[in-house]
Design a protein around this motif. Structure first.
Motif, PDB file in Angstrom:
ATOM      1  N   VAL A 221       0.846  -1.194   0.000  1.00 50.75           N
ATOM      2  CA  VAL A 221       0.000   0.000   0.000  1.00 50.75           C
ATOM      3  C   VAL A 221       0.883   1.246   0.000  1.00 50.75           C
ATOM      4  CG1 VAL A 221      -1.764   1.280   1.248  1.00 50.75           C
ATOM      5  CG2 VAL A 221      -1.838  -1.226   1.203  1.00 50.75           C
ATOM      6  N   SER A 222       0.716   2.076  -1.035  1.00 50.07           N
ATOM      7  CA  SER A 222       1.582   3.251  -1.172  1.00 50.07           C
ATOM      8  C   SER A 222       0.951   4.241  -2.146  1.00 50.07           C
ATOM      9  CB  SER A 222       2.962   2.841  -1.687  1.00 50.07           C
ATOM     10  OG  SER A 222       3.725   3.976  -2.057  1.00 50.07           O
ATOM     11  N   PRO A 223       1.114   5.551  -1.898  1.00 46.13           N
ATOM     12  CA  PRO A 223       0.643   6.547  -2.884  1.00 46.13           C
ATOM     13  C   PRO A 223       1.450   6.531  -4.174  1.00 46.13           C
ATOM     14  CG  PRO A 223       1.840   7.617  -1.087  1.00 46.13           C
ATOM     15  CD  PRO A 223       1.655   6.187  -0.678  1.00 46.13           C
ATOM     16  N   ARG A 224       2.575   5.802  -4.180  1.00 44.76           N
ATOM     17  CA  ARG A 224       3.402   5.749  -5.393  1.00 44.76           C
ATOM     18  C   ARG A 224       2.717   4.995  -6.536  1.00 44.76           C
ATOM     19  NH1 ARG A 224       9.555   4.339  -4.398  1.00 44.76           N
ATOM     20  NH2 ARG A 224       9.548   5.079  -6.554  1.00 44.76           N
ATOM     21  N   HIS A 225       1.620   4.310  -6.236  1.00 41.60           N
ATOM     22  CA  HIS A 225       0.870   3.664  -7.313  1.00 41.60           C
ATOM     23  C   HIS A 225       0.263   4.701  -8.263  1.00 41.60           C
ATOM     24  CE1 HIS A 225       1.214  -0.484  -5.942  1.00 41.60           C
ATOM     25  NE2 HIS A 225       1.015  -0.054  -4.707  1.00 41.60           N
ATOM     26  N   PHE A 226       0.199   5.963  -7.831  1.00 42.97           N
ATOM     27  CA  PHE A 226      -0.259   7.030  -8.732  1.00 42.97           C
ATOM     28  C   PHE A 226       0.733   7.238  -9.883  1.00 42.97           C
ATOM     29  CE2 PHE A 226      -3.198   7.754  -5.398  1.00 42.97           C
ATOM     30  CZ  PHE A 226      -4.222   8.563  -5.874  1.00 42.97           C
ATOM     31  N   ALA A 277      -9.430  10.002  -5.044  1.00 43.48           N
ATOM     32  CA  ALA A 277      -8.530  10.804  -5.872  1.00 43.48           C
ATOM     33  C   ALA A 277      -8.004   9.986  -7.048  1.00 43.48           C
ATOM     34  CB  ALA A 277      -7.378  11.334  -5.023  1.00 43.48           C
ATOM     35  N   PHE A 278      -7.722   8.689  -6.810  1.00 48.31           N
ATOM     36  CA  PHE A 278      -7.216   7.848  -7.892  1.00 48.31           C
ATOM     37  C   PHE A 278      -8.262   7.715  -8.997  1.00 48.31           C
ATOM     38  CE2 PHE A 278      -6.433   3.876 -10.101  1.00 48.31           C
ATOM     39  CZ  PHE A 278      -5.052   3.877 -10.267  1.00 48.31           C
ATOM     40  N   LEU A 279      -9.500   7.499  -8.622  1.00 49.70           N
ATOM     41  CA  LEU A 279     -10.531   7.320  -9.641  1.00 49.70           C
ATOM     42  C   LEU A 279     -10.777   8.629 -10.406  1.00 49.70           C
ATOM     43  CD1 LEU A 279     -12.100   4.914 -10.603  1.00 49.70           C
ATOM     44  CD2 LEU A 279     -14.019   5.594  -9.170  1.00 49.70           C
ATOM     45  N   ARG A 280     -10.629   9.773  -9.719  1.00 45.49           N
ATOM     46  CA  ARG A 280     -10.737  11.044 -10.437  1.00 45.49           C
ATOM     47  C   ARG A 280      -9.615  11.194 -11.456  1.00 45.49           C
ATOM     48  NH1 ARG A 280     -11.894  14.615  -5.006  1.00 45.49           N
ATOM     49  NH2 ARG A 280     -14.140  14.137  -4.797  1.00 45.49           N
ATOM     50  N   ARG A 281      -8.398  10.841 -11.052  1.00 49.85           N
ATOM     51  CA  ARG A 281      -7.274  10.886 -11.998  1.00 49.85           C
ATOM     52  C   ARG A 281      -7.520   9.915 -13.147  1.00 49.85           C
ATOM     53  NH1 ARG A 281      -2.052  12.358 -10.241  1.00 49.85           N
ATOM     54  NH2 ARG A 281      -1.391  11.640 -12.318  1.00 49.85           N
ATOM     55  N   ALA A 282      -8.078   8.740 -12.828  1.00 51.91           N
ATOM     56  CA  ALA A 282      -8.369   7.764 -13.876  1.00 51.91           C
ATOM     57  C   ALA A 282      -9.398   8.306 -14.864  1.00 51.91           C
ATOM     58  CB  ALA A 282      -8.869   6.462 -13.240  1.00 51.91           C
ATOM     59  N   LEU A 309     -16.728   7.786 -15.729  1.00 49.71           N
ATOM     60  CA  LEU A 309     -17.508   8.750 -14.959  1.00 49.71           C
ATOM     61  C   LEU A 309     -16.918   9.039 -13.582  1.00 49.71           C
ATOM     62  CD1 LEU A 309     -21.096   7.460 -15.828  1.00 49.71           C
ATOM     63  CD2 LEU A 309     -19.795   9.300 -16.924  1.00 49.71           C
ATOM     64  N   GLY A 310     -15.910   8.233 -13.172  1.00 49.97           N
ATOM     65  CA  GLY A 310     -15.294   8.453 -11.871  1.00 49.97           C
ATOM     66  C   GLY A 310     -16.219   8.181 -10.708  1.00 49.97           C
ATOM     67  N   LEU A 311     -17.054   7.165 -10.811  1.00 47.80           N
ATOM     68  CA  LEU A 311     -18.071   6.880  -9.797  1.00 47.80           C
ATOM     69  C   LEU A 311     -17.483   5.992  -8.700  1.00 47.80           C
ATOM     70  CD1 LEU A 311     -21.096   6.233 -12.200  1.00 47.80           C
ATOM     71  CD2 LEU A 311     -20.497   8.339 -10.993  1.00 47.80           C
ATOM     72  N   HIS A 312     -16.820   6.639  -7.767  1.00 47.48           N
ATOM     73  CA  HIS A 312     -16.143   5.885  -6.710  1.00 47.48           C
ATOM     74  C   HIS A 312     -17.137   5.169  -5.801  1.00 47.48           C
ATOM     75  CE1 HIS A 312     -13.626   4.823  -3.355  1.00 47.48           C
ATOM     76  NE2 HIS A 312     -14.274   5.663  -2.550  1.00 47.48           N
ATOM     77  N   ARG A 313     -18.153   5.897  -5.325  1.00 49.28           N
ATOM     78  CA  ARG A 313     -19.106   5.283  -4.405  1.00 49.28           C
ATOM     79  C   ARG A 313     -19.904   4.182  -5.089  1.00 49.28           C
ATOM     80  NH1 ARG A 313     -19.026  10.665  -2.886  1.00 49.28           N
ATOM     81  NH2 ARG A 313     -18.525  11.023  -0.669  1.00 49.28           N
ATOM     82  N   THR A 314     -20.274   4.395  -6.322  1.00 48.30           N
ATOM     83  CA  THR A 314     -21.006   3.358  -7.068  1.00 48.30           C
ATOM     84  C   THR A 314     -20.146   2.118  -7.238  1.00 48.30           C
ATOM     85  OG1 THR A 314     -22.201   5.082  -8.269  1.00 48.30           O
ATOM     86  CG2 THR A 314     -22.242   2.845  -9.207  1.00 48.30           C
ATOM     87  N   TYR A 315     -18.873   2.335  -7.566  1.00 47.38           N
ATOM     88  CA  TYR A 315     -17.960   1.204  -7.736  1.00 47.38           C
ATOM     89  C   TYR A 315     -17.842   0.410  -6.435  1.00 47.38           C
ATOM     90  CZ  TYR A 315     -14.001  -1.313  -9.760  1.00 47.38           C
ATOM     91  OH  TYR A 315     -13.182  -2.296 -10.262  1.00 47.38           O
ATOM     92  N   ARG A 316     -17.706   1.133  -5.315  1.00 46.29           N
ATOM     93  CA  ARG A 316     -17.577   0.459  -4.032  1.00 46.29           C
ATOM     94  C   ARG A 316     -18.852  -0.299  -3.675  1.00 46.29           C
ATOM     95  NH1 ARG A 316     -16.271   3.360   1.818  1.00 46.29           N
ATOM     96  NH2 ARG A 316     -16.032   1.423   3.006  1.00 46.29           N
TER      97      ARG A 316
END
Length: 726
Positions: A221-226, A277-282, A309-316
């Protein structure tokens, strides 16, 4: 200038580095330089590299003054490389034996391509080795070398640097380098494949990709995956500067979205608070690089929509729902299996209350696909000589037409076990079977024993799992091919059964087959006319967690030259083929009939396998090849010294084996004398009527049991090349 520059970036892998470096330096192809780059590792890696450099001049240590990461470390290694081809190897992975020899041969065969793509297997920490699921994309049929446009499916392989060999001049001319950060292989591999003028494939596992118990660097787990976003930006920037590569944008876009979905979906990658934030970047990445003409498979269309669409909550929410449905399905399936098992137990008890049927016989065999071995020959003999008995074969695999199949674990299976008078097997019967009065159990065993069996394994823990003496009390008859087998079975499996020293039913076919049968089998296998066919069938090594073949069939085949075909047959417990089919090698590990393979072959090469006793009935040459005599005998034990009483020539190494064939010793007079003595001791009863003798004794008593044909009166089908006559 060496042929290969093997570049190994090193950081915090002291537990695995020895094995990695040894796998390179012990290659059978020595023309290499090993560039080990110490990326300022804080552990003992630097000292280990220096130790290797002190004892082998091919090791070139490179030490970085500060930690720079995997990509820059590889670049530092490339700066020192002088080989014709670059090969990258991660420092916790290993090259498989003879890999560089196979790569060199394939490079020469395909005209020195810019890139050679080869295969890998995941080596799990438990000892299990699993080959890449996309191995079919590395097939070697068709023209080679080729361009990526001819084989675009290569873009769907795992995009890593270490499953390829790169022509160094090509890499330097194009200026390819690795970027820093995570996912550094992405902007390296895609541009190289798209730019290469010539590509070839090698359908062979060359790298064991270590799967650590706690995972690798990408499994933390790391922010470097960005970093993945910048890496794909580099790929598309490369394409934008080369209009001729524009055709690859749709495929690159598809691969990028798939990759982003994997990173987002894995719980061991992104910090929890950074997922939105990752899904927004995606989403931004999706819109920036979207290309017209992208075909989205139906099964992944929802994932693409959520990324777009960047739907984080829907994806979860969808993931939680899917997990709940899976858990519910698992509980439902468990309940269904429990109810079914209880119903089958009740069914079996009811069937045991009904009379045993004297006109029913059921057969099964361990270690064969479908129908085969001695039980298979006996099933056919029952139908021929005791036609009033209805037979059934227990298996999940396909069986020949005219054979009634019963699937294990079904109601029909338990009915057959409860009510059939004759039960025939070559190993252990179902432990839940209750033998009834009036039932007859025929235990055929699996060939003549060379290695220790039964009670003789009590002091050999490496092989002790094969002890099955508890089943002996259910046996009525045990088949024996020779006096050696009789004495062994009665001692290591003591019981009240009757031994039928009648020969091995599975070997009857060797006396009954015709030259037309041999020709038909060879045609089905794709063997060219006039070829000398070598059947290579080594046995299982109990003392090894992972199995490996004592020799490389591809290298042996190339050294023997044209006119030789090698059929490789892995032991059922081997876990995979000995070698992939290609060139002069044909993998026959999954062929349903080992007897047919023997008929198609001119010579057998084996080690401690009981197949030698069967093959000897054909009176064709046999070569014994093993490089681990002492280890095998210590772990498993043998009933006689095969080196002192072999059925033919004996080799202890690959060079010696090649020499035996090159000089003709494999079918010389000395080999023929050894084979004759071996046949006299172990093949006395295998005259083609063993199955008939068993049926007439078991079903009809001693009435009409045919006498044995002497060895000198038998005429097994000859070898297509007349090998047995020289």
């Amino acid at each position: 200038m060496p042929r290969f520059s093997v570049i190994v970036p090193v950081f915090k892998v002291q537990a695995y580095l020895h094995e990695c470096l040894e796998s390179v330096l012990t290659q059978s192809y020595p023309d290499l330089e090993l560039i080990a780059v110490d990326d300022c590792s804080p552990d003992a890696c630097g000292a280990i590299i220096e130790e290797f450099a002190a004892r082998d001049p091919r090791v070139r240590p490179v030490r970085l003054t500060e930690n720079q990461g995997l990509g820059p470390a590889r670049n530092a290694g490339m700066a020192h490389a002088t080989g014709d081809y670059l090969i990258f190897l991660d420092s916790d992975d290993t090259l498989t034996p003879d890999t560089l020899h196979a790569i060199a041969d394939r490079l020469k065969e395909t005209g020195e391509p810019d890139v050679l793509v080869y295969d890998y297997a995941r080596a799990h920490w438990t000892g299990e080795t699993v080959r890449n699921q996309a191995a079919a994309r590395l097939r070697e049929d068709g023209p080679a070398p080729f361009r990526l446009t001819d084989r675009p499916e290569l873009m769907r392989l795992l995009m890593v640097a270490w499953n390829k060999a790169y022509r160094r001049e090509f890499v330097e001319e194009e200026g390819f380098v690795f970027p820093a950060g995570y996912y550094e292989d992405t902007p390296w591999t895609y541009p190289i494949l798209m730019t290469a003028e010539s590509i070839a494939t090698l359908d062979r596992v060359c790298v064991h990709y270590r799967q650590r118990r706690r995972g690798g660097i990408l499994g933390t787990v790391s922010p470097r995956h960005f970093d993945i976003f910048e890496q794909y930006d580099r790929v598309f920037a490369y394409v934008d500067h080369r209009p001729e590569l524009a055709r690859w944008r749709p495929l690159l876009f598809s691969r990028m979205v798939d990759h982003l979905i994997v990173v987002f979906a894995r719980r061991d990658r992104l910090p929890r608070r950074s997922r939105t934030a990752f899904l927004r970047r995606a989403r931004a990445q999706y819109r920036r690089h979207h290309a017209p003409g992208v075909r989205v498979p139906l099964r992944t269309r929802l994932h693409y929509t959520l990324v777009r669409l960047g739907l984080h909550r829907t994806y979860r929410a969808l993931r939680l729902t899917a997990a709940l449905l899976r858990r519910t399905a698992k509980l439902t399936g468990r309940l269904r299996r429990t109810v079914r098992a209880a119903a089958l137990r009740l069914h079996y008890r009811v069937q045991r209350c009904l009379p045993v049927r004297a006109d029913r016989a059921v057969f099964a065999a361990h270690g064969v696909r479908g129908k085969g071995c001695a039980p298979g020959a006996l099933e056919q003999a029952f139908r021929t000589h005791a036609g009033h008995i209805r037979t059934a074969w227990i298996t999940d695999a396909e069986v020949p037409d005219g054979t009634r199949r019963v699937r294990p674990g079904t109601a029909a299976y338990w009915t057959a076990l409860a009510r059939s008078k004759y039960l025939v097997h070559n190993a252990g019967l179902d432990r839940r079977l209750v033998k009834r009065r009036g039932q007859v159990v025929v235990q055929t065993r699996q060939g003549t024993p060379l290695k220790h069996m039964g009670l003789d394994l009590r002091e050999r823990p490496a092989a002790a799992q094969d002890i099955d003496v508890d089943d002996v009390d259910r046996w009525d008859y045990v088949l024996s091919a020779n006096r050696h087998s009789t004495l062994t079975w009665e001692r290591v499996y003591p019981g009240a059964y009757t031994t039928l020293e009648y020969g091995s039913p599975r070997n009857d076919v060797f006396q009954q087959a015709t030259s037309a049968d041999v020709t038909r089998i060879r045609e089905q296998l794709g063997i060219p006319e006039g070829a000398v066919v070598i059947l290579y069938a080594p046995t299982h090594r109990d003392y090894r967690r992972t199995q490996r073949a004592p020799l490389d069939p591809h290298r042996v085949g190339s050294r023997l030259g044209p006119g030789h075909i090698i059929l490789t047959r892995a032991h059922p417990r081997h876990g995979g083929p000995l070698a992939q089919s290609g060139g002069r090698v044909i993998d026959v590990s999954h062929h349903p009939s080992v007897e047919s393979l023997c008929l198609a072959s001119d010579v057998l090469v084996t080690d401690f396998s009981s197949i030698m006793f069967d093959f000897a009935n054909l009176n064709r040459p046999i070569v014994i090849h093993a490089d681990d005599w002492e280890a095998y005998e210590a772990a498993r034990g043998t009933y006689f010294d095969l080196r002192s009483f072999p059925p033919g020539a004996v080799s202890r190494g690959e060079d010696e084996l090649v020499d035996i064939f090159a000089t003709g010793h494999w079918r010389g007079s000395r080999s023929a004398q050894r084979r004759a003595a071996f046949r006299e001791r172990f093949c006395a009863y295998d005259d083609g009527r063993a199955a008939e003798r068993v049926v007439r004794r078991v079903v009809f008593g001693d009435v009409g049991v045919p006498s044995v044909v002497p060895l000198d009166k038998r005429h097994p089908v000859p070898s297509p090349g007349g090998a047995e006559e020289r």
